[in-house]
Write an enzyme that holds these catalytic residues in place. Structure first.
Site, PDB file in Angstrom:
ATOM      1  N   GLU A   8       0.865  -1.185   0.000  1.00 51.07           N
ATOM      2  CA  GLU A   8       0.000   0.000   0.000  1.00 51.07           C
ATOM      3  C   GLU A   8       0.897   1.230   0.000  1.00 51.07           C
ATOM      4  O   GLU A   8       1.717   1.407   0.899  1.00 51.07           O
ATOM      5  CB  GLU A   8      -0.887  -0.015   1.261  1.00 51.07           C
ATOM      6  CG  GLU A   8      -1.690   1.252   1.446  1.00 51.07           C
ATOM      7  CD  GLU A   8      -2.370   1.320   2.835  1.00 51.07           C
ATOM      8  OE1 GLU A   8      -2.632   0.265   3.449  1.00 51.07           O
ATOM      9  OE2 GLU A   8      -2.616   2.440   3.296  1.00 51.07           O
TER      10      GLU A   8
ATOM     11  N   ARG B  34      -0.019  10.362   0.738  1.00 50.20           N
ATOM     12  CA  ARG B  34       0.292  11.437   1.688  1.00 50.20           C
ATOM     13  C   ARG B  34       1.450  12.297   1.195  1.00 50.20           C
ATOM     14  O   ARG B  34       1.925  13.166   1.914  1.00 50.20           O
ATOM     15  CB  ARG B  34       0.672  10.839   3.056  1.00 50.20           C
ATOM     16  CG  ARG B  34      -0.467  10.113   3.708  1.00 50.20           C
ATOM     17  CD  ARG B  34      -0.071   9.569   5.074  1.00 50.20           C
ATOM     18  NE  ARG B  34      -0.862   8.402   5.364  1.00 50.20           N
ATOM     19  CZ  ARG B  34      -0.680   7.603   6.397  1.00 50.20           C
ATOM     20  NH1 ARG B  34       0.280   7.848   7.253  1.00 50.20           N
ATOM     21  NH2 ARG B  34      -1.445   6.540   6.573  1.00 50.20           N
TER      22      ARG B  34
ATOM     23  N   THR C  44      -4.599   5.735   2.247  1.00 48.50           N
ATOM     24  CA  THR C  44      -5.017   7.068   2.713  1.00 48.50           C
ATOM     25  C   THR C  44      -5.980   7.711   1.717  1.00 48.50           C
ATOM     26  O   THR C  44      -5.876   8.902   1.385  1.00 48.50           O
ATOM     27  CB  THR C  44      -3.807   7.998   3.000  1.00 48.50           C
ATOM     28  OG1 THR C  44      -2.759   7.229   3.609  1.00 48.50           O
ATOM     29  CG2 THR C  44      -4.201   9.094   3.988  1.00 48.50           C
TER      30      THR C  44
ATOM     31  N   LYS D  65     -10.222  -2.858   7.042  1.00 46.81           N
ATOM     32  CA  LYS D  65      -8.982  -2.429   7.702  1.00 46.81           C
ATOM     33  C   LYS D  65      -9.350  -1.986   9.118  1.00 46.81           C
ATOM     34  O   LYS D  65     -10.213  -1.119   9.281  1.00 46.81           O
ATOM     35  CB  LYS D  65      -8.366  -1.266   6.918  1.00 46.81           C
ATOM     36  CG  LYS D  65      -7.223  -0.542   7.634  1.00 46.81           C
ATOM     37  CD  LYS D  65      -6.527   0.436   6.695  1.00 46.81           C
ATOM     38  CE  LYS D  65      -5.629   1.390   7.471  1.00 46.81           C
ATOM     39  NZ  LYS D  65      -4.435   1.793   6.711  1.00 46.81           N
TER      40      LYS D  65
HETATM   41  C1  3PG Z   1      -0.910   4.079   8.352  1.00 40.33           C
HETATM   42  O1  3PG Z   1      -1.894   4.146   7.645  1.00 40.33           O
HETATM   43  O2  3PG Z   1      -0.174   5.037   8.663  1.00 40.33           O
HETATM   44  C2  3PG Z   1      -0.614   2.755   8.842  1.00 40.33           C
HETATM   45  O3  3PG Z   1      -1.495   2.499   9.826  1.00 40.33           O
HETATM   46  C3  3PG Z   1       0.781   2.540   9.283  1.00 40.33           C
HETATM   47  O4  3PG Z   1       0.853   2.539  10.649  1.00 40.33           O
HETATM   48  P1  3PG Z   1       2.229   2.207  11.342  1.00 40.33           P
HETATM   49  O5  3PG Z   1       3.213   3.268  10.885  1.00 40.33           O
HETATM   50  O6  3PG Z   1       1.937   2.312  12.809  1.00 40.33           O
HETATM   51  O7  3PG Z   1       2.655   0.838  10.909  1.00 40.33           O
END
Ligand code: 3PG
Length: 208
Positions: free
Chosen positions: A40, A44, A68, A128
C-alpha cells in the site's frame, strides 16, 4: 482480483510513504526480493501517485494499492495511476461509490462495531481495522470473532514485527499492515538491503 484474494497473498502488507517517485522501482524490487507482492502506497506525498504508476507499469507482479484514500477524487486518481486497489482509514458513501464506479476494489477502515456493521450491510467482508493498537488492539479484534463471524480484518497502525504474529494467529485476521518493513528513511537513504531483509522476515510469519 478482489480484496480477499489480494489480502491473502502475503501475511504482511507494507504501508509505505514514498517521497521520491524515482525510488519506486528499487523499492519494489527490494520488496519482491524479500517475497512481498502486495503493498500500500499512501497518498500522503506529492510523489505517491507517480510512484504507484511506475510500479504498476514496470513491476506488474506487485499488487500495488493506494492508501489514505480520503475523498472520491483520491479514488479516481488512484485508479488512473494504475493502483489495483484502494485503502481508506475510514469510509464515506462518496468514497465507496467512487471506488464502485471506477471498478477498483476498496479496503475500507473501521474501528467500531457499528462502523463494521455498516460496512457489512454495504457488502464488505474485509475491513482495515485502524488504528489497530490504539483502537483496542488484539483483544478487541479477538472479541469480534464470535459475534461477527463473516468479517475479516487487516489490522494496521502500531503493529511491528514483534507483535505481528500474535495478530495473525487470530481467526478473523487475514493479514496485517505496517510501515516497519519499508520506512521512508530507508527509502530516502537507499537502504534497500534492510528493506529486503525485513521483507524476508515478514514473509516467514504464518497466517494459520
Ligand atoms: C498508516 O496508515 O499510517 C498505517 O497504519 C501505518 O501505521 P504504522 O506506521 O503504525 O505501521
Amino acid at each position: 482480483m478482489n480484496i480477499s484474494k489480494i489480502l491473502s497473498i502475503s501475511p504482511v502488507m507494507p504501508v509505505i510513504l514514498v517521497e521520491q517517485a524515482d525510488r519506486a522501482i528499487q523499492l519494489g524490487e527490494a520488496l519482491l526480493a524479500g517475497g512481498i507482492k502486495t503493498i500500500e502506497i499512501t497518498l500522503r506525498t506529492s510523489a505517491a501517485l507517480s510512484a504507484i504508476e511506475h510500479l504498476a507499469k514496470n513491476l506488474p507482479e506487485i499488487h500495488v494499492g493506494a492508501g489514505t484514500i480520503l475523498t472520491k477524487e483520491h479514488a479516481r486518481e488512484a485508479q488512473n495511476s494504475g493502483a489495483k486497489f484502494c485503502v481508506s482509514p475510514g469510509f464515506t458513501p462518496s468514497i465507496i461509490n467512487a471506488c464502485y464506479e471506477c471498478n477498483i476494489p476498496l479496503l475500507p477502515g473501521a474501528s467500531t462495531v457499528s462502523e463494521m456493521l455498516t460496512l457489512s450491510e454495504a457488502g464488505f467482508s474485509e475491513i482495515k481495522f485502524f488504528p489497530a493498537s490504539a483502537a483496542g488492539g488484539i483483544k478487541f479484534i479477538k472479541s469480534l470473532a464470535s459475534p461477527l463471524p463473516n468479517l475479516k480484518f487487516c489490522p494496521t497502525g502500531g503493529i511491528f514485527y514483534e507483535t505481528a504474529q500474535e495478530w495473525l494467529s487470530l481467526v478473523n485476521v487475514i493479514c496485517v499492515g505496517g510501515s516497519w518493513i519499508a520506512p521512508a528513511k530507508d527509502i530516502n537513504d537507499n537502504n534497500f538491503t534492510d528493506i529486503t531483509n525485513r521483507a524476508k522476515q515478514a514473509t516467514k510469519l504464518v497466517k494459520y
